[in-house]
Design a protein around this motif. Structure first.
Motif, PDB file in Angstrom:
ATOM      1  N   PRO A 441      49.703 -20.124  18.437  1.00 56.02           N
ATOM      2  CA  PRO A 441      48.749 -20.867  19.266  1.00 56.02           C
ATOM      3  C   PRO A 441      49.278 -22.231  19.704  1.00 56.02           C
ATOM      4  N   MET A 442      50.447 -22.212  20.366  1.00 56.89           N
ATOM      5  CA  MET A 442      51.078 -23.463  20.753  1.00 56.89           C
ATOM      6  C   MET A 442      51.389 -23.436  22.248  1.00 56.89           C
ATOM      7  N   VAL A 443      51.399 -24.636  22.822  1.00 55.09           N
ATOM      8  CA  VAL A 443      51.615 -24.774  24.256  1.00 55.09           C
ATOM      9  C   VAL A 443      52.672 -25.847  24.454  1.00 55.09           C
ATOM     10  N   TYR A 444      53.586 -25.608  25.391  1.00 55.52           N
ATOM     11  CA  TYR A 444      54.596 -26.618  25.652  1.00 55.52           C
ATOM     12  C   TYR A 444      54.312 -27.333  26.969  1.00 55.52           C
ATOM     13  N   CYS A 445      54.240 -28.642  26.874  1.00 54.25           N
ATOM     14  CA  CYS A 445      53.945 -29.457  28.044  1.00 54.25           C
ATOM     15  C   CYS A 445      55.121 -30.396  28.255  1.00 54.25           C
ATOM     16  N   GLU A 446      55.595 -30.491  29.486  1.00 51.54           N
ATOM     17  CA  GLU A 446      56.743 -31.352  29.782  1.00 51.54           C
ATOM     18  C   GLU A 446      56.478 -32.780  29.317  1.00 51.54           C
ATOM     19  N   LYS A 447      55.243 -33.196  29.466  1.00 50.82           N
ATOM     20  CA  LYS A 447      54.897 -34.575  29.173  1.00 50.82           C
ATOM     21  C   LYS A 447      54.609 -34.807  27.689  1.00 50.82           C
ATOM     22  N   CYS A 448      53.839 -33.878  27.085  1.00 54.94           N
ATOM     23  CA  CYS A 448      53.347 -34.116  25.719  1.00 54.94           C
ATOM     24  C   CYS A 448      54.126 -33.359  24.653  1.00 54.94           C
ATOM     25  N   GLY A 449      55.083 -32.523  25.083  1.00 53.78           N
ATOM     26  CA  GLY A 449      55.812 -31.742  24.082  1.00 53.78           C
ATOM     27  C   GLY A 449      54.967 -30.588  23.559  1.00 53.78           C
ATOM     28  N   TRP A 450      55.271 -30.127  22.351  1.00 56.57           N
ATOM     29  CA  TRP A 450      54.517 -29.007  21.779  1.00 56.57           C
ATOM     30  C   TRP A 450      53.136 -29.470  21.330  1.00 56.57           C
ATOM     31  N   GLN A 451      52.124 -28.788  21.797  1.00 57.75           N
ATOM     32  CA  GLN A 451      50.746 -29.118  21.438  1.00 57.75           C
ATOM     33  C   GLN A 451      50.030 -27.891  20.911  1.00 57.75           C
ATOM     34  N   PRO A 452      49.260 -28.047  19.855  1.00 59.51           N
ATOM     35  CA  PRO A 452      48.468 -26.910  19.380  1.00 59.51           C
ATOM     36  C   PRO A 452      47.253 -26.709  20.282  1.00 59.51           C
ATOM     37  N   LEU A 453      46.778 -25.472  20.331  1.00 57.54           N
ATOM     38  CA  LEU A 453      45.540 -25.208  21.070  1.00 57.54           C
ATOM     39  C   LEU A 453      44.383 -25.904  20.362  1.00 57.54           C
ATOM     40  N   ASN A 454      43.337 -26.175  21.123  1.00 53.83           N
ATOM     41  CA  ASN A 454      42.116 -26.657  20.480  1.00 53.83           C
ATOM     42  C   ASN A 454      41.593 -25.579  19.549  1.00 53.83           C
ATOM     43  N   GLU A 455      41.203 -25.995  18.363  1.00 53.97           N
ATOM     44  CA  GLU A 455      40.772 -24.990  17.394  1.00 53.97           C
ATOM     45  C   GLU A 455      39.545 -24.217  17.874  1.00 53.97           C
ATOM     46  N   GLU A 456      38.727 -24.850  18.699  1.00 48.93           N
ATOM     47  CA  GLU A 456      37.511 -24.177  19.198  1.00 48.93           C
ATOM     48  C   GLU A 456      37.884 -23.017  20.120  1.00 48.93           C
ATOM     49  N   SER A 457      39.089 -23.093  20.696  1.00 50.45           N
ATOM     50  CA  SER A 457      39.450 -22.046  21.652  1.00 50.45           C
ATOM     51  C   SER A 457      40.029 -20.808  20.967  1.00 50.45           C
ATOM     52  N   LEU A 458      40.221 -20.872  19.673  1.00 49.95           N
ATOM     53  CA  LEU A 458      40.765 -19.727  18.946  1.00 49.95           C
ATOM     54  C   LEU A 458      39.706 -18.627  18.850  1.00 49.95           C
ATOM     55  N   PRO A 459      40.109 -17.382  18.736  1.00 50.05           N
ATOM     56  CA  PRO A 459      41.488 -16.913  18.690  1.00 50.05           C
ATOM     57  C   PRO A 459      42.146 -16.894  20.060  1.00 50.05           C
ATOM     58  N   LEU A 460      43.454 -17.127  20.031  1.00 43.19           N
ATOM     59  CA  LEU A 460      44.243 -16.877  21.230  1.00 43.19           C
ATOM     60  C   LEU A 460      44.548 -15.390  21.215  1.00 43.19           C
ATOM     61  N   MET A 461      43.890 -14.680  22.148  1.00 40.55           N
ATOM     62  CA  MET A 461      43.978 -13.217  22.113  1.00 40.55           C
ATOM     63  C   MET A 461      45.339 -12.722  22.591  1.00 40.55           C
ATOM     64  N   LEU A 462      45.764 -11.654  21.981  1.00 41.20           N
ATOM     65  CA  LEU A 462      46.963 -10.957  22.417  1.00 41.20           C
ATOM     66  C   LEU A 462      46.597 -10.230  23.715  1.00 41.20           C
ATOM     67  N   PRO A 463      47.282 -10.517  24.822  1.00 41.43           N
ATOM     68  CA  PRO A 463      46.890  -9.873  26.077  1.00 41.43           C
ATOM     69  C   PRO A 463      47.398  -8.439  26.150  1.00 41.43           C
ATOM     70  N   LYS A 464      46.825  -7.665  27.041  1.00 37.30           N
ATOM     71  CA  LYS A 464      47.354  -6.318  27.270  1.00 37.30           C
ATOM     72  C   LYS A 464      48.637  -6.458  28.083  1.00 37.30           C
ATOM     73  N   VAL A 465      49.633  -5.677  27.739  1.00 37.10           N
ATOM     74  CA  VAL A 465      50.866  -5.694  28.524  1.00 37.10           C
ATOM     75  C   VAL A 465      51.164  -4.270  28.992  1.00 37.10           C
ATOM     76  N   GLU A 466      52.055  -4.171  29.965  1.00 36.97           N
ATOM     77  CA  GLU A 466      52.383  -2.834  30.447  1.00 36.97           C
ATOM     78  C   GLU A 466      53.553  -2.236  29.707  1.00 36.97           C
ATOM     79  N   ASN A 467      54.424  -3.126  29.274  1.00 39.14           N
ATOM     80  CA  ASN A 467      55.642  -2.657  28.637  1.00 39.14           C
ATOM     81  C   ASN A 467      55.803  -3.404  27.325  1.00 39.14           C
ATOM     82  N   TYR A 468      56.051  -2.657  26.260  1.00 44.88           N
ATOM     83  CA  TYR A 468      56.115  -3.296  24.938  1.00 44.88           C
ATOM     84  C   TYR A 468      57.522  -3.687  24.532  1.00 44.88           C
ATOM     85  N   LEU A 469      58.486  -3.360  25.398  1.00 47.15           N
ATOM     86  CA  LEU A 469      59.872  -3.669  25.106  1.00 47.15           C
ATOM     87  C   LEU A 469      60.133  -5.171  25.264  1.00 47.15           C
ATOM     88  N   THR A 470      61.036  -5.687  24.433  1.00 47.89           N
ATOM     89  CA  THR A 470      61.397  -7.096  24.622  1.00 47.89           C
ATOM     90  C   THR A 470      62.168  -7.232  25.941  1.00 47.89           C
TER      91      THR A 470
END
Length: 811
Positions: A441-470
Motif C-alpha cells: 500500500p505505497m505510492v511514489y510521488c516525485e515530490k514527496c517520495g514514498w508515501q503510505p496510503l491513507n489507512e482509511e482507504s484500505l484495503p488496496l484491492m488487487l485489481p483484475k488483470v488479463e494476464n498473470y505473467l510477469t
RNA sequence: GCGGACGUGGCGAAAUUGGCAGACGCGCAGGAUUUAGGAUCCUGUGCCGCAAGGUAUGCAGGUUCAAGCCCUGUCGUCCGCACCA
C-alpha cells in the motif's frame, strides 16, 4: 453387516455415524469458542494450510488430529478452548495455474478452499468454523497492509537494491524454489540475477530480542537451537585498516582480533564499493571488473556447490596497513567474502582460518603463526580457546577470551576500531514481482517520495488483470496496468504511481493467529479486549520447515505490534512443538512421482474418520517421521470395531469393577499424561491394553464402559459419542467432564520382583506392594533357583530397589 | 565442512530416564468357525536350542551390583544450513 463391495467388513456404519455427529456439532455449535467466558482460556493453534489443488494428503491430519485431541481433552477439563482454522491462500501454485488456464486465482482459491474444508470436516475436527479466515480476503489483507504501513512509519520498511532470479528464456522473475540447480524449473532456461529496487523489512533490528526472548517461551530445543543458529549472533570487533597513500581505511569485521598480528593480507568482496571508488587507482581494474562480472553471473548454487578452490584477484595499487603491526599488506577481491555479511571485507589470517589458509596456499601468501598449539604447516589452527598467543607483542602468553578482550581494549584505546556484535540474519526481502499477493500500500510521488496510503482507504484491492505473467523485465503484472498504478499522492495530491510489487507469502501468515481472536472486526485487526483475552497462543504446533522463516517472521511482527501497543504480550506463542513427517509405505517421502501418496479421503471412505485419526496417532512417535502402513490402519479399525461391541459385555454393578479398578485408574493417568506430552501412540496402546483387560474379564459394567468412552473420545469422537448415546448415557461426551484418577488406586496390590544374581534374573517372587527389604530378602533366599545358583558362592552384597529389583552379588 | 535428529524382533514401535528389553499393533504359524475365500475368535511368536540353558538394543571399549539409557571411540541413515570472517 457385510459390505460386498470391499474386503473391509463394516461392523458398524461409520460413514453414517460420522456424518450424523458432524451435523450435530455444526448445528449445536459444540466447539464454538466464547470471547467472554468465566472458564480459563486455552488457545490451540495448528499451521493453517495452503489450499493447493491436490487437496489434503495424509501428512496434514497428523498435527491437526494431535491438537484436536488436546483441544477436546481441554474442553472436557473445563477450558474455554479456541481451536481455529483458516487458509493461507496467496501463493505461487495458484498463480501458475492461473497463468496456464486463465482462470482467476480467486476462483481457483475458492474451489480449493471448499475442497479442503469438506475434507477437514469429514475427519471431524473440533475447529471453531465460525472464525474461519482467508489471507486473500480483502477484509483480511486490509490489516496485513495496515501492519505494513505501521512498519513503514516506524522506519522498519525501506527500499533497497536487491537481486531477483530471472529466467532469460521465459522472461519471468522466479522465486528461489523455482530455481533448480541454477536453471528455470519449468523451461530449463538460464537463470540470472537482475537487480531490482525492493521493499525490505528490518528484522535485523529485532535480532537480539528474538534470541533473548526465547527464554520467555516453551519451545522444543530443536526449534530454539535452529532459531539461534539462523540468527547467528557473533561477537568480535570492527577494525580499520588504513589504505596506503589514501585517506580511507578499510573496515573489517573479525571475531578473532587476537590473531590480528597474523593478518598478512586482506580480502574484499567483489561488490565492495571501494572497487568503484578507487577504480582509477587500481592498476588492473579491468581484470578486477571481469572477476566481479564472473562472480555476479554465478548463481547461488554455483557459488556454494562448485566453488571449492579459492579464486581472486589482487588489487594492484591498493595496499593496506595492518594497524597493529604496522606492516604493509596486499588487498584482494574474492567471492569467498560476501558483501552481505559484516563489512564485506576481512583481514585474512591464513594461519588460523581455514578459508584464508586455502586462499593463501593458492596465492602463495605468507602464513604466520600467532596462536600456538597447532601445526600450521599442515592446516589452519582455529581453536580459539586453548591456543596461546605468540608473535603478538601486546598479548603474548594470553589465550582465549582474555586475549581477545585485551586486544579489543587496545584497539579501542588507540581509536582503531570498536567492539561489535554481528548477526547472520539479514533483512527480509518483502517484495514479490507477482500478481497473487497483497498489494503493497505505497505510492511514489516525485515530490514527496514514498508515501503510505491513507489507512482509511484500505484495503488496496488487487485489481483484475488479463494476464498473470510477469512482464518482460520481471515486473509484476500490475506494472502493465497504468489505469491502476497511476494515482495521486496521498500527501500533496500530485501525480504519483503505486508500488506494483506484492507481498510475499509469509506476510498473511505472520499475524493470522491474531485475527482468529476477532475475525470480523472492521475497525482493528482485532479488538484489544479479544487480543488481551486470548494471547498468547498456549500451544502452537507446526512443521520444522517453518522454524526459521514463518516462526521467526511472525515473532518479529508480534514484537513490533507489541512495541506499538497493539498486543500486550512480548511473544505470540507460549509453546511450540513439531511433528514428524508421514512417509509412504516404501519409507520414502510421499510424492506423486513415486506413486506412494495416500489420500485421506480414501482412508475415511474405506475405514472411517475415527480409524484414520486413531491410526495417525498410533503410527509412531509424534515427533518422528513414520511410514504409512495399510495393515496398521486395519489394526486400528479392528480396535474400534471391538470397542463398538463393548456394550454387549455390559452387566450390572456400580462404580468401576473391582477386578479392573487398578487398570482403569492407571489408564486414566496414562492417557491423560500421554496426551499432555504428545505421546499419542502410547496413549492408544494403553487404551488397547485396557480393552484387552475388559475382554479377558468377560464382562464390564456401565461405569467401566463410560470411562473408556470418554478416554477414547478425543481420538475417535464419532464412534464414542454414538455408543454413548445408544447406551443412553446422559447428554454427550463433549459435555462430560474428563475422568480423574486416584494415585493410590493406581498401585497394584502385589508386585512381582525379579531376583537377580550378578545382574541376571534367576527367579521371580510375588510379594505384597508394601513388603520391605527384609521380607523380600527372606523370600528370595528361599527360592530354589536362587539356592541352586548360589551353591559354592559367597555373597558379597545385596542390593534392593523398592518395587523394582533384588540383586545378589556373589562370587 | 557446520548444526540437529536417529540406529532396538520379519515390520511400526515401547521401555516410568540406570533396575525384568521388546508394552501395544502389524505380520507370521497352529487351532476354532465357515461350502470356500474374506472377516471374526483362541493360542503361540526376538534369536540359537528337544531341553537345561545360552544369547540379544549398529560396532569396539569403559563406568556400575546393574547400561537400550551414562562416558570414549567408530560406522551408518535422515534432516537443516552452506565460505557468516
Amino acid at each position: 453387516m457385510k459390505d460386498v463391495f470391499s474386503e473391509v467388513t463394516m461392523y458398524y456404519d461409520y460413514s453414517k455415524i460420522e456424518k450424523k455427529w458432524q451435523a450435530i456439532w455444526d448445528e449445536e455449535g459444540t466447539f464454538k469458542a466464547s470471547n467472554d467466558s468465566d472458564k480459563p482460556k486455552f488457545y490451540a493453534l495448528v499451521e493453517f494450510p495452503y489450499p493447493s489443488g491436490q487437496g489434503l494428503h495424509v501428512g496434514h491430519p497428523r498435527p491437526y488430529t494431535a491438537l484436536d485431541i488436546i483441544s477436546r481433552k481441554k474442553r472436557l477439563e473445563g477450558y474455554n478452548v479456541l481451536f481455529p482454522m483458516g487458509w493461507d491462500a496467496f501463493g505461487l501454485p495458484t498463480e501458475n495455474y492461473a497463468i496456464k488456464t486463465g482462470i482467476h486465482p480467486e476462483i481457483v482459491t475458492k474451489n480449493n478452499v471448499a475442497h479442503f474444508k469438506a475434507q477437514l470436516k469429514s475427519i471431524g475436527y473440533s475447529f471453531d468454523w465460525s472464525r474461519e479466515i482467508n489471507t486473500t480476503d480483502p477484509n483480511y489483507y486490509k490489516w496485513t497492509q495496515w501492519i505494513f504501513i505501521q512498519l513503514f512509519k516506524k522506519g522498519l520498511a525501506y527500499k533497497k537494491e536487491f537481486p531477483i532470479n530471472f529466467c532469460t528464456s521465459c522472461k519471468v522473475g522466479l522465486a528461489n524454489e523455482e530455481v533448480v540447480a541454477g536453471k528455470c524449473e519449468r523451461c530449463g532456461g538460464d537463470v540470472i540475477h537482475v537487480v531490482k529496487n525492493q521493499w525490505m523489512l528490518k528484522i535485523t533490528e529485532y535480532a537480539q530480542r528474538l534470541i533473548d526472548d526465547l527464554d520467555l517461551v516453551d519451545y522444543i530445543d530443536r526449534v530454539k537451537t535452529s532459531q539461534i543458529n539462523w540468527i547467528g549472533r557473533s561477537e568480535g570487533a570492527e577494525v580499520n585498516f588504513p589504505l596506503k597513500d589514501k585517506s580511507d581505511s578499510l573496515t573489517v569485521y573479525t571475531t578473532r582480533p587476537d590473531t590480528i598480528y597474523g593478518a598478512t593480507y586482506m580480502v574484499i568482496s567483489p561488490e565492495h564499493p571501494f572497487v568503484d571508488k578507487y577504480a582509477e587507482s587500481i592498476e588492473n581494474i579491468d581484470e578486477v571488473m571481469g572477476y566481479r562480472e564472473e562472480a555476479a553471473k554465478k548463481s547461488d548454487f554455483e557459488r556454494t556447490e562448485l566453488v571449492k578452490d579459492k579464486t581472486g584477484v589482487r588489487l594492484k595499487g591498493m595496499d593496506a596497513v595492518n594497524p597493529i603491526s604496522g606492516e604493509e599488506i596486499p588487498v584482494f577481491v574474492s567471492d569467498y567474502v560476501l558483501m552481505t555479511y559484516g563489512t564485506g571485507a576481512i583481514m585474512a589470517v591464513p594461519a588460523h582460518d581455514q578459508r584464508d589458509y586455502e586462499f593463501a596456499k593458492v596465492f602463495s601468501l605468507p602464513i604466520r603463526e600467532v596462536i600456538s598449539g597447532g601445526d600450521i604447516s599442515e592446516a589452519a589452527y582455529t581453536d580459539s580457546e586453548n591456543g596461546v598467543a605468540v608473535n603478538s607483542p601486546l598479548i603474548n602468553g594470553l589465550k582465549g577470551k582474555q586475549a581477545i578482550d585485551t586486544m579489543i581494549e587496545e584497539i579501542e584505546k588507540r581509536g582503531l576500531g570498536e567492539r561489535k556484535v554481528n548477526y547472520k540474519l539479514r533483512d527480509w526481502v518483502f517484495s514479490r514481482q507477482r500478481y497473487w499477493g497483497e498489494p503493497i500500500p505505497m505510492v511514489y510521488c516525485e515530490k514527496c517520495g514514498w508515501q503510505p496510503l491513507n489507512e482509511e482507504s484500505l484495503p488496496l484491492m488487487l485489481p483484475k488483470v488479463e494476464n498473470y505473467l510477469t512482464t518482460d523485465t520481471g515486473e509484476s503484472p500490475l506494472a502493465n496496468m497504468p489505469e491502476w498504478y497511476n494515482t495521486t499522492c496521498p500527501k500533496c495530491g500530485g501525480k504519483a504511481t503505486r508500488e506494483t510489487d506484492t507481498m510475499p507469502n509469509w506476510a498473511g501468515s505472520s499475524w493470522y493467529y491474531l485475527r482468529y481472536t476477532d475475525p470480523t472486526n472492521d475497525d482493528a485487526l482485532a479488538s484489544k479486549k479479544a487480543l488481551d483475552y486470548w494471547l498468547p497462543v498456549d500451544w502452537y504446533n507446526g512443521g520444522m520447515e517453518h522454524t526459521t522463516l514463518h516462526l521467526l517472521y511472525s515473532r518479529f511482527w508480534h514484537k513490533f505490534l507489541y512495541d506499538i501497543g497493539v498486543v500486550s504480550t512480548p511473544e505470540p506463542y507460549a509453546k511450540r512443538t513439531s511433528h514428524g513427517m508421514i512417509l509412504g509405505e516404501n519409507n520414502e517421502k510421499m510424492s506423486k512421482s513415486k506413486g506412494n501418496v495416500v489420500n485421506p479421503d480414501e482412508v475415511v471412505e474405506r475405514y472411517g474418520a475415527d480409524t484414520l485419526r486413531t491410526y495417525e496417532m498410533f503410527i509412531g512417535d509424534f515427533t518422528q517421521a513414520a511410514p504409512w502402513s495399510e495393515n496398521g490402519v486395519k489394526g486400528c479399525k479392528r480396535f474400534l470395531d471391538r470397542v463398538f461391541k463393548l456394550p454387549e459385555m455390559v452387566q450390572g454393578g456400580n462404580g468401576y469393577s473391582p477386578a479392573m479398578e487398578t487398570a482403569i485408574h492407571q489408564t486414566i493417568r496414562k492417557v491423560g499424561e500421554d496426551i499432555d506430552n504428545m505421546k499419542f501412540n502410547t496413549a492408544v496402546a494403553a487404551l488397547m491394553k485396557l480393552l484387552n483387560v475388559y475382554t479377558d474379564n468377560g464382562k464390564i459394567n456401565r461405569e467401566d464402559l463410560k470411562v473408556f468412552l470418554i478416554l477414547l473420545n478425543p481420538f475417535a469422537p464419532h464412534v464414542t459419542e454414538e455408543i454413548w448415546s445408544s447406551c443412553s448415557f446422559p447428554s454427550q461426551i463433549a459435555k462430560t467432564p474428563w475422568p480423574v484418577y486416584d494415585e493410590e488406586k493406581c498401585v497394584e496390590a502385589s508386585v512381582e520382583i525379579p531376583i537377580q544374581i550378578n545382574g541376571k534374573v534367576r527367579a521371580r517372587i510375588t510379594v505384597s506392594a508394601s513388603a520391605d527389604e527384609k521380607e523380600i530378602s527372606a523370600a528370595a533366599h528361599e527360592c530354589e533357583g536362587i539356592i541352586k545358583a548360589l551353591e559354592g558362592k559367597s555373597i558379597i552384597k545385596e542390593i534392593f530397589v523398592a518395587g523394582k529389583i533384588y540383586n545378589i552379588v556373589a562370587k
